[in-house]
Design a protein around this motif. Structure first.
Motif: not given
Length: 410
Positions: A193-212
């Motif tokens: 995904i290239e463009g603003p909808l990359t946020w979906e994957l960025n957010n998934a990574f951030v949430d996992f990192w901050n949780l664990h």
């Protein structure tokens, strides 16, 4: 009462012994088969990357590992600000080394690099490979989960996700792990995904990192989305919260089907609800096709899946057995409108066990690409008929019956 209890215990004991014996025999036979296979025997039809736009974002589907890895490495080497890389398996071979060098070099030139991998999945990878220099921030998802001690199996899932996000502008997700075999010997599917909808994957990574993240490790900033796009969602399983939306996503989409369902799966062991939904769809006239490897890299998963073939075939579901290579994709397309590409298999481990992520896309353009890919894969598959299946040997039927109690575990 005591006599009845003794009989039950004896039956359980005998059945358990049969499971052990059958499993051992199957794994021994499979190990011998794998030793006979030559590397040059792996062939399958390939397609170039295919792209479509949704709004201001471009979606590209990869079905060949070398194409995908070249694209991922190009993004890592061109990174300017930030790299998020998460992989279930990260082999210590030539391809794995190339990815490791690329992220280290990015960190050395000032890019913020965060890496996640699953310790259990990479247990056999040498320790030295799993060590990164200080500029690289690493989260090793732990080998042991204490929830197992109180038998809370749904909270003991592995990190089975595969995500790469670069500078918040380009993201990748799908079935490909990192390693040389996946580059050319496995048939898999990944989404860029290239463009603003990359946020979906960025957010998934951030949430996992901050949780664990470990105590003392800095949180990653959690920015909101710059664009809402109802046609695209990244659904994420989170065992620690007993949250498994990917299963519900599949059930909802299958129930909506009116003409076609095309599923590609590495390990297809649907639970009772998904099995029933597929059979209902077939009864109302939907052309339901499931493409799986004839022989996968996990022999036990194959046999547990085969235990459902009779119901599926009698119910009108077509089973396509992929030849010549391991198909590891986790995708589906319905009615030329709905598609999903991700990391979750249709089995208990993925749908109610592991950390997983699947992109859900409601777009006719993407669905057309996925239908084209399914048609191409079908040229390398043979359809299993009910006549062929009902004529299988009694030893196969016996093995399938013995292994049924293991189905809820996988």
């Amino acid at each position: 009462m005591s006599t009845l209890l003794e009989v039950v215990l004896w039956v359980l004991l005998i059945w358990s012994a049969l499971i052990v014996v059958v499993t051992a025999v199957l794994m021994t036979v499979d190990a011998r088969r794998k030793r006979r296979i030559q590397d040059d025997a792996v062939t399958f039809p390939r397609m170039p990357p295919l792209s479509e736009k949704i709004g201001d974002s471009t979606f590209t589907v990869y079905t060949y590992g070398r194409d995908l890895f070249a694209a991922m490495l190009a993004e890592i080497r061109g990174a300017e600000r930030e790299i998020f890389l998460e992989s279930y398996i990260w082999k210590g071979d030539a391809v794995g080394e190339e990815f490791k060098r690329a992220v280290i070099e990015a960190a050395e030139r000032g890019v913020r690099v965060h890496v996640i991998f699953d310790s259990f999945a990479n247990f056999v990878v040498k320790r030295s490979f799993k060590r990164f220099p200080a500029p690289v921030n690493v989260l090793r998802y732990p080998f042991f989960n204490p929830w197992i001690l109180v038998l809370r199996l749904r909270k003991t899932g592995r990190d089975h996700r595969k995500i790469l996000v670069v500078d918040g502008k380009v993201g990748f997700v799908g079935g490909y792990n990192i390693g040389a075999d996946y580059a050319s010997k496995w048939r898999d599917t990944h989404l860029r995904i290239e463009g603003p909808l990359t946020w979906e994957l960025n957010n998934a990574f951030v949430d996992f990192w901050n949780l664990h993240r470990k105590r003392g490790t800095a949180e990653l900033p959690d920015p909101g989305a710059v664009q809402w796009e109802p046609r695209v969602r990244a659904h994420r399983n989170a065992p620690i919260h007993l949250s498994f939306p990917i299963r519900n996503m599949y059930l909802d989409a299958i129930d909506r089907a009116s003409s076609t369902i095309a599923i590609t799966q590495a390990y297809f062991i649907p639970d009772g609800d998904i099995l029933a939904a597929l059979l209902r769809a077939a009864r109302r006239g939907v052309d339901v096709r499931v493409l799986v490897p004839e022989v996968s890299n996990h022999v036990l998963a194959d046999w547990l899946s085969r235990g459902l073939y009779s119901q599926l075939l009698r119910g009108g579901v077509k089973i396509l057995l992929f030849q010549g290579a391991m198909v590891h994709a986790k995708t589906a397309t319905i009615d030329g409108r709905w598609s999903t590409i991700g990391t979750a298999n249709i089995d208990r481990l993925s749908l109610t066990g592991n950390y997983e992520i699947n992109a859900e896309i409601v777009d006719e353009g993407i669905a057309a690409l996925m239908d084209e890919i399914f048609a191409n894969d079908s040229t390398a598959a043979r359809e299993l008929t009910l006549e062929e299946w009902t004529s299988r040997r009694w030893r196969a039927r016996f093995s399938e019956a013995v292994l049924v109690p293991l189905r809820p575990l996988l």
